[in-house]
Design an enzyme around this catalytic site. Sequence first.
Site, PDB file in Angstrom:
ATOM      1  N   GLY A 145       0.683  -1.148  -0.094  1.00 30.62           N
ATOM      2  CA  GLY A 145       0.074  -0.053  -0.046  1.00 30.62           C
ATOM      3  C   GLY A 145       0.924   1.212  -0.199  1.00 30.62           C
ATOM      4  N   ASP A 193      -1.417   8.294  -6.749  1.00 33.01           N
ATOM      5  CA  ASP A 193      -0.268   7.789  -6.371  1.00 33.01           C
ATOM      6  C   ASP A 193       0.727   8.419  -7.149  1.00 33.01           C
ATOM      7  OD1 ASP A 193      -1.748   6.170  -4.830  1.00 33.01           O
ATOM      8  OD2 ASP A 193      -1.391   4.129  -6.037  1.00 33.01           O
ATOM      9  N   TYR A 245     -12.103  -4.048  -5.279  1.00 33.44           N
ATOM     10  CA  TYR A 245     -11.725  -2.893  -5.816  1.00 33.44           C
ATOM     11  C   TYR A 245     -12.635  -2.516  -6.807  1.00 33.44           C
ATOM     12  CZ  TYR A 245      -9.011   0.999  -7.390  1.00 33.44           C
ATOM     13  OH  TYR A 245      -8.520   2.515  -7.734  1.00 33.44           O
TER      14      TYR A 245
HETATM   15  P1  ADP Z   1       1.897  -1.398  -4.556  1.00 25.69           P
HETATM   16  O1  ADP Z   1       2.097  -0.144  -5.561  1.00 25.69           O
HETATM   17  O2  ADP Z   1       0.932  -1.134  -3.468  1.00 25.69           O
HETATM   18  O3  ADP Z   1       3.293  -1.725  -4.035  1.00 25.69           O
HETATM   19  P2  ADP Z   1       0.677  -2.776  -6.701  1.00 25.69           P
HETATM   20  O4  ADP Z   1       0.250  -4.148  -6.864  1.00 25.69           O
HETATM   21  O5  ADP Z   1       0.035  -1.681  -7.029  1.00 25.69           O
HETATM   22  O6  ADP Z   1       1.127  -2.630  -5.234  1.00 25.69           O
HETATM   23  O7  ADP Z   1       2.537  -2.706  -7.474  1.00 25.69           O
HETATM   24  C1  ADP Z   1       3.064  -3.871  -7.268  1.00 25.69           C
HETATM   25  C2  ADP Z   1       3.783  -4.235  -8.582  1.00 25.69           C
HETATM   26  O8  ADP Z   1       4.590  -3.284  -9.220  1.00 25.69           O
HETATM   27  C3  ADP Z   1       4.749  -5.405  -8.345  1.00 25.69           C
HETATM   28  O9  ADP Z   1       3.841  -6.849  -8.195  1.00 25.69           O
HETATM   29  C4  ADP Z   1       5.664  -5.386  -9.573  1.00 25.69           C
HETATM   30  O10 ADP Z   1       4.828  -6.019 -10.756  1.00 25.69           O
HETATM   31  C5  ADP Z   1       5.730  -3.962  -9.898  1.00 25.69           C
HETATM   32  N1  ADP Z   1       6.869  -3.605  -9.340  1.00 25.69           N
HETATM   33  C6  ADP Z   1       6.826  -2.510  -8.174  1.00 25.69           C
HETATM   34  N2  ADP Z   1       8.035  -2.123  -7.798  1.00 25.69           N
HETATM   35  C7  ADP Z   1       8.950  -2.842  -8.659  1.00 25.69           C
HETATM   36  C8  ADP Z   1      10.431  -2.994  -8.790  1.00 25.69           C
HETATM   37  N3  ADP Z   1      11.045  -2.373  -8.245  1.00 25.69           N
HETATM   38  N4  ADP Z   1      10.945  -3.975  -9.873  1.00 25.69           N
HETATM   39  C9  ADP Z   1       9.996  -4.611 -10.531  1.00 25.69           C
HETATM   40  N5  ADP Z   1       8.518  -4.439 -10.630  1.00 25.69           N
HETATM   41  C10 ADP Z   1       8.258  -3.625  -9.643  1.00 25.69           C
HETATM   42 MG    MG Z   2       0.073   0.405  -6.660  1.00 31.84          MG
END
Ligand code: ADP
Ligand code: MG
Length: 402
Positions: A145, A193, A245
């Site tokens: 989150g 975001d 959602y």
């Molecule tokens: P949140 O934004 O709350 O952390 P989300 O589900 O919106 O969760 O986004 C997470 C996804 O974004 C991960 O599962 C991945 O696919 C991608 N992601 C985020 N940060 C990275 C990173 N540093 N490297 C690769 N993928 C990433």
């Molecule tokens: Mg996200």
Amino acid sequence: MTTTGTRTADAARALSATAYGPQPVGTWSAPGRVNLIGEHTDYNDGFVLPFAIQHRTHVALAPRQDARIRVVSRFLRSSDGDGGVVEAGLAELAELFPGRRDEVPEWARYPLGVAWALIEAAEADPRSVTGVDLAFASDVPVGAGLSSSAAIEGATAVALAETWGLDLDGPALAQIGRRAENEAVGAPTGIMDQMASLLGRPDAAIFLDCRSLEAEVVDLGFADAGLELLVIDTGVKHSHATGGYGERRAACERAAAAMGVPALRDVAAADLPRLAGLVDEVTFRRARHIVTENQRVLDTVRTLREQGPTAIGDLLVASHASMRDDFEISVPELDTAVEAALGAGAVGARMTGGGFGGAAIALVSHDSVERVAAAARAAFEASGFTAPTIFTVTPSAGAARD
Ligand code: ADP
Ligand code: MG
């Protein structure tokens, strides 16, 4: 920049060197965010008050001689046999997104989606754009989150916009990130975001009108007031792909339609009795959360300006109750975190982010950080929950070249 930030930027450079060889020309980064208040109001054209945090995603960029793009992330190096490099022609992106996105590994849709959306927004000829090799390293917890998704989008957007000589401001790059997430990833999220990640300022929150996209910097003054913001990450993974959602969004749209307005932003608290007669009880409660939450954001901004951060506790607590009882997006772990924090003397506490897991935040005096953290750990243990991860966040600067 903090030591941690430098270290993560170095990790992005090192990954670039091992994955691609030549030295990258630089690193760029974008932060995750915490939403202080205003949950699920963004896609209702309403108000939110997030701030960028010190956790950042860094990207090292090396130009290429051809019009191709490669991406790699430290995030999945260990599990992926081929080193996890994903490659595409820049002209090919328009064929992949949105229709054939399933052919792209999910994580890579974020950076490749940003490249695609940037090229489209600039109306650039993808064959004439500089090819790039991108390597990512991050200390933003994923799926907690804290918007690791906006951080990877924001880092990619600022790096590519500068490399490609595109003159796009923060809000424009935020729109690029959102488009990537909506259309290339396929997650129907709002703009909050990305705006927080692009526009963040030290010691301040971003008061965002999600209809006009007007953003105002609002001083938080946590340090002067002797306050810290504690994140209690429950470790419960949320997923935008699951039905909750979408169901909430649909309920909000139904309620707005019943009132004959474009979005719940246009419904005031005084209109709620009329809405109660127009929709079913569950839809009504969903809408009531949005309408009252919008008001709480406005009240929080006014309170911060007039009385300072110590006075916003009740608004945070009311926000949590509304999400728990009316919007029904909390989970027992989040409720436990909030109750434990308040019981140990937090000024205010609430779940943050989209819900169904993720993290709670607690505004606490500097002296009681340890006490609140210990209370949360003890409450989790007593309930048989997996131990939470607890850390403080500092309102920080938005996306930029490192
Ligand atoms: P949140 O934004 O709350 O952390 P989300 O589900 O919106 O969760 O986004 C997470 C996804 O974004 C991960 O599962 C991945 O696919 C991608 N992601 C985020 N940060 C990275 C990173 N540093 N490297 C690769 N993928 C990433
Ligand atoms: Mg996200």
